[in-house]
Design an enzyme around this catalytic site. Structure first.
Site, PDB file in Angstrom:
ATOM      1  N   HIS A 183       0.865  -1.121   0.169  1.00 52.01           N
ATOM      2  CA  HIS A 183      -0.043   0.087  -0.158  1.00 52.01           C
ATOM      3  C   HIS A 183       0.837   1.181   0.067  1.00 52.01           C
ATOM      4  O   HIS A 183       1.999   1.268   0.365  1.00 52.01           O
ATOM      5  CB  HIS A 183      -0.966   0.027   1.073  1.00 52.01           C
ATOM      6  CG  HIS A 183      -0.342   0.105   2.480  1.00 52.01           C
ATOM      7  ND1 HIS A 183      -0.110   1.306   3.173  1.00 52.01           N
ATOM      8  CD2 HIS A 183       0.138  -0.870   3.361  1.00 52.01           C
ATOM      9  CE1 HIS A 183       0.373   1.077   4.317  1.00 52.01           C
ATOM     10  NE2 HIS A 183       0.612  -0.377   4.307  1.00 52.01           N
ATOM     11  N   ASP A 223      -0.558   4.446   0.901  1.00 52.97           N
ATOM     12  CA  ASP A 223      -1.057   5.393   1.982  1.00 52.97           C
ATOM     13  C   ASP A 223      -0.310   5.223   3.227  1.00 52.97           C
ATOM     14  O   ASP A 223       0.263   4.430   3.540  1.00 52.97           O
ATOM     15  CB  ASP A 223      -2.470   5.194   1.894  1.00 52.97           C
ATOM     16  CG  ASP A 223      -3.070   3.766   2.783  1.00 52.97           C
ATOM     17  OD1 ASP A 223      -2.444   3.016   2.215  1.00 52.97           O
ATOM     18  OD2 ASP A 223      -3.700   3.875   3.644  1.00 52.97           O
ATOM     19  N   ASP A 226       6.357   1.691   6.204  1.00 48.56           N
ATOM     20  CA  ASP A 226       5.246   1.505   6.163  1.00 48.56           C
ATOM     21  C   ASP A 226       4.335   2.293   5.135  1.00 48.56           C
ATOM     22  O   ASP A 226       3.871   3.164   5.707  1.00 48.56           O
ATOM     23  CB  ASP A 226       4.722   1.515   7.517  1.00 48.56           C
ATOM     24  CG  ASP A 226       3.045   1.076   7.567  1.00 48.56           C
ATOM     25  OD1 ASP A 226       2.690   0.240   6.741  1.00 48.56           O
ATOM     26  OD2 ASP A 226       2.274   1.292   8.828  1.00 48.56           O
ATOM     27  N   GLU A 237      -5.070   1.334   3.017  1.00 47.38           N
ATOM     28  CA  GLU A 237      -4.623   0.247   3.981  1.00 47.38           C
ATOM     29  C   GLU A 237      -5.071   0.890   5.192  1.00 47.38           C
ATOM     30  O   GLU A 237      -5.595   0.279   6.082  1.00 47.38           O
ATOM     31  CB  GLU A 237      -3.576  -0.043   3.783  1.00 47.38           C
ATOM     32  CG  GLU A 237      -3.039  -1.425   4.400  1.00 47.38           C
ATOM     33  CD  GLU A 237      -2.642  -1.310   5.855  1.00 47.38           C
ATOM     34  OE1 GLU A 237      -2.654  -2.150   6.516  1.00 47.38           O
ATOM     35  OE2 GLU A 237      -2.022  -0.076   6.198  1.00 47.38           O
ATOM     36  N   GLU A 238      -4.473   2.193   5.490  1.00 47.75           N
ATOM     37  CA  GLU A 238      -4.367   2.479   7.052  1.00 47.75           C
ATOM     38  C   GLU A 238      -5.815   2.915   7.357  1.00 47.75           C
ATOM     39  O   GLU A 238      -6.020   3.269   8.583  1.00 47.75           O
ATOM     40  CB  GLU A 238      -3.540   4.008   6.904  1.00 47.75           C
ATOM     41  CG  GLU A 238      -2.047   3.574   6.584  1.00 47.75           C
ATOM     42  CD  GLU A 238      -1.427   2.593   7.642  1.00 47.75           C
ATOM     43  OE1 GLU A 238      -1.939   2.362   8.604  1.00 47.75           O
ATOM     44  OE2 GLU A 238      -0.168   2.268   7.190  1.00 47.75           O
ATOM     45  N   ASP A 269       4.520  -6.196   4.439  1.00 44.93           N
ATOM     46  CA  ASP A 269       3.932  -4.861   5.425  1.00 44.93           C
ATOM     47  C   ASP A 269       3.872  -5.144   6.738  1.00 44.93           C
ATOM     48  O   ASP A 269       3.050  -4.793   7.529  1.00 44.93           O
ATOM     49  CB  ASP A 269       2.343  -4.902   4.750  1.00 44.93           C
ATOM     50  CG  ASP A 269       1.829  -3.404   5.529  1.00 44.93           C
ATOM     51  OD1 ASP A 269       2.722  -2.452   5.587  1.00 44.93           O
ATOM     52  OD2 ASP A 269       0.532  -3.458   5.508  1.00 44.93           O
ATOM     53  N   HIS A 301       4.096   4.077  12.173  1.00 45.32           N
ATOM     54  CA  HIS A 301       3.042   4.913  12.695  1.00 45.32           C
ATOM     55  C   HIS A 301       3.563   5.692  13.786  1.00 45.32           C
ATOM     56  O   HIS A 301       2.875   6.708  14.454  1.00 45.32           O
ATOM     57  CB  HIS A 301       1.915   4.040  13.477  1.00 45.32           C
ATOM     58  CG  HIS A 301       1.214   3.038  12.758  1.00 45.32           C
ATOM     59  ND1 HIS A 301      -0.062   2.615  12.820  1.00 45.32           N
ATOM     60  CD2 HIS A 301       1.418   2.634  11.447  1.00 45.32           C
ATOM     61  CE1 HIS A 301      -0.573   1.913  11.701  1.00 45.32           C
ATOM     62  NE2 HIS A 301       0.514   1.767  10.844  1.00 45.32           N
TER      63      HIS A 301
END
Lengths: 505, 505
Positions: A118, A120, A151, A185-186, A213, A463
């Site tokens: 992903h 995003d 990520d 995804e997030e 991921d 994150h």
């Protein structure tokens, strides 16, 4: 200076790898020499604030998806941008970024590998405590800091770089490629499952699915992930009347719903973390000797782990206990209560309706519907013993299955060999205690081999305000993926040979 | 038509009251004849949106306080407007309405009665579900609907009407009057306690204090309130680390603070509502025979009570048990948890720090500091048995003492006689399960006799979307207060006589 040293170190490592072939060496050399270009591309990708959480950034996500599509097209891939808006009609549907389904190569003699990733990211702001601009990839001491570095933009680009390296060297690509790359995804992979279901034809000629991921378990040792826990979320509602009551005017004469709920929640798990619901452990797979050995082989620094997490004392003291209770045993966590007073200060109300929220991370071979039944029956039993006139309602608003792969599957064999080639050591065979629905979703719908192959280290801080991928991991990760293509091709050759031999007999 | 009938009914009732004297009859007649004027004044007061909760309405509260001051001055009272801003300096200090300290009459031969009331109101909007405009007092079937009608503008005006009636009739006022009227009651009586403490001289010649800011227990039977419960609010904090953790990545290996807190909260009270903290009942006053008789005498319709509250089943079945557990026994309510997930939906976090909130309504002769010690010791014991490495912190952010008056105090005797005169029946001697700090505060600081003398009925719906006072209660309440002045004067005469006799001996 540090930069130059890193390059030399990488060249050196690539050179000494005992098991690498001439072809691999050629590719590794190319990757090492072009590492700054690869980092430059990652810098361009990180610069796009493709935060899928905040709606006002949604157009940046779409821009990022288009940038990715352009990159794939430039390699010669056929790209389909699948609209998500028709699948999840909501007020923001017009703003949802499309999903990429791409393919490169259609040689029926070659195996086809599908990569999921992903582009995003989680929200990030300098003022959140970042030491660098989160959208300006910055190298400090060999680490590339920036939102999305690990990520998941870094790994997605590493895969693309690997494919690109074959093309640049005018080498025949050893496998056919497919890509499924999303931009939501997030935000919970909105619409993804429906699209996978509707595009089963896309997966019909896929042999292997690789997801990159997640992270290694340690900072230095590569890992292969073969399982994730599932999750069943419960809501326990206890209701008295229609409106909240004053605790002065009613305290002492009514069966308070909050007291009932607290008792119900207190009946779920004991001080040692053991779930008290009868039967819940019945279907948990027993620990095999083979699995035990996997745990023993893992390098796990308990002190480092404590420091990373800020937790001073765990329920268990040994590596084996900690990891097995995170990965292969269920756990129960109480998350909170809706409907009760939750703000700072005081409010002396007796809430009329309270809803407790807890979840059970479940593992093979627990069955969601059986666990659900066990929990509901248990809570109803506990509640009935209280003789409360209040109303109880237990529901499961969301659940996801656990995922576990056969580590003896050829895909895993290929990845182990590739890791040994690139990193000079065997991977740690790990699981993830969290629920990553994509692996189970893809395995369930496509019935193909699915593997999670992380390239980021444990301290990559996904994150967080210090998200990074190291130059080492990014570049070696690129080599790992390139080597994996070769190993899968070898595997395919062997499998075909075996199959031909069988046919000849 | 209904209006005219009500007038006749009131005149009739005033006429037949067997124990009323000629003087009383004269006053009652005046009140009956001027009832529409009294209602008109209440209508003007209700029209001022003196909502003290919403800061944007604060100037209306000030306007309402000034209107009240004008009304008192028109009667000949000396009015002091005490600024609150110097006592509670905060950002909104400039907007705080002043507090009224007023006096009328200084005859040393007469007793002095101080009346406490408030002229601010709870917020109200038509769209909240009001059938009438909440700021336009509207009479329907003998009920006067409007915000503040019963809480507390109606009773404040009834008292003023009563004083005014003597003046209008050119009758000598039987008592000296003092007034303490505030505009921040609904917002927690900001600064009130400090002002009372600083103005002890104001109270030095006060003999009796009357508060009329609560309701009867039933819809039809007048009541006298002689006690309220106190309250001790507890915060129980359990902390693991500094940040919330993912329940997938940590569930099963850590001592979750939420599990600890739930167990602590579950240890407080049993299914029958009994508080489980050792020693907490030790100092609860035992039920005397005299008190028992008070409960027996109360008319209490359990079915009506269930309908009014929306609660289908109580912990107790008899009137005596229900009322005594509301009024004279302690209760414990759990209000909620701060720091945990509280929104609709799902969030699979393990909160790092959670704070449980509960309160104990305490009663005579429980001691706040003893109860606090008992609770903290108990929770620490329960927690230590869990062997949790988390940190526990118990605190008491707020507490208020219970209040109970001697029902044989002369003030209560005077009020009973006045009630019997006006309503033709003895009052119900009631308490309030809630905490109304003003009574205890005034009793504690001034050391005078304090009485709560409600004139609103149980179904007046204070704070609700159907707040009202009936014409009957408003006008009879005015008569009640006028009669009380006469009874207190008689009482004073008797007391003085007795005192003179004693001196003569």
């Amino acid at each position: 200076m540090i930069l130059a040293l890193s390059v030399i170190m990488l060249l050196f490592e690539a050179g000494v790898s005992s098991s690498s072939s001439g072809l691999e060496n050629q590719i590794f050399q190319y990757i090492d020499l072009h590492q700054n270009e690869f980092i430059q591309t990652l810098k361009e990708w990180v610069a796009v604030e493709s935060d899928s959480i905040q709606p006002e950034r949604r157009q940046n996500v779409t821009q990022m998806v288009e940038l990715t599509a352009d990159r794939l097209r430039a390699m010669g891939a056929t790209v389909e941008l699948v609209k998500l808006c028709s699948h999840k009609p909501d007020v923001q549907s017009l703003l949802l970024p499309p999903l990429i389904l791409a393919e490169l190569g259609k040689d029926p003699q070659k195996p086809t590998v599908c990569f999921y990733g992903h582009v995003d990211v989680q929200p990030a702001k300098k003022e959140d405590g970042w030491k660098t601009d989160p959208y300006n990839l910055t190298e400090i001491d060999g680490n590339l800091y920036g939102r999305g570095a690990t990520d998941n933009k870094g790994p997605v680009l590493a895969w693309i770089n690997a494919v690109e390296s074959f093309r640049a060297l005018k080498l025949d690509t050893p496998v056919n490629h497919k890509f499924i790359i999303e931009g939501m995804e997030e935000a919970g992979s909105l619409g993804l499952e429906e699209i996978i279901k509707e595009n089963q034809r896309f997966f019909s000629d896929v042999d292997y699915i690789v997801i990159s991921d997640n992270l290694w378990l340690s900072n230095r040792k590569p890992a292969l992930t073969y399982g994730t826990r599932g999750n069943i979320c419960f809501s326990v509602e206890v209701q008295c009347g229609e409106r909240d009551l004053h605790s002065g005017s009613f305290g002492g004469i009514i069966h308070e719903p909050m007291t009932d709920l607290i008792a119900l929640l207190d009946s779920l798990v004991d001080t040692s973390g053991r779930i008290l619901i009868p039967g819940v452990y019945d279907d948990v797979a027993s620990l095999t000797e083979e699995e035990k050995k996997l745990y023993e082989a893992i390098e796990f620094d308990l002190e480092e782990y404590k420091n990373n997490t800020g937790v001073k004392k765990f329920l268990y003291d040994t590596k084996e206990e900690i990891l097995s209770h995170l990965w292969r045993y269920p756990s129960l966590s109480i998350h909170g209560i809706e409907g009760a007073f939750h703000e700072p200060g005081i409010k002396t109300a007796i809430p009329a309706k309270v809803i407790g929220k807890f979840s059970i991370r479940q593992v093979p071979h627990m069955d969601i519907s059986i666990v659900k039944r066990q929990v509901i029956k248990y809570l109803e039993d506990v509640f009935s013993k209280r003789n409360s006139p209040n109303k109880l309602k237990v529901s499961v608003p969301i659940s996801a299955m656990p995922w576990v792969a056969d580590i003896n599957d050829p895909l895993y064999t290929a990845a182990r060999t590739a890791i040994k080639t690139v990193f000079g050591q065997d991977p740690e065979m790990i699981r993830d205690g969290a629920t990553i629905p994509i692996a189970q979703m893809l395995q369930n719908i496509t019935r193909k081999s699915v593997m999670m192959l992380p390239i980021g280290a444990a301290d990559d801080g996904e994150h967080s305000q210090k998200e990074k991928i190291s130059r080492y991991n990014y570049i070696q990760g690129t080599k790992l993926f390139a080597t994996l293509f070769l190993e899968i091709a070898k595997l395919h050759g062997q499998l075909q040979e075996a199959s031909n031999t069988t046919t000849a007999n």
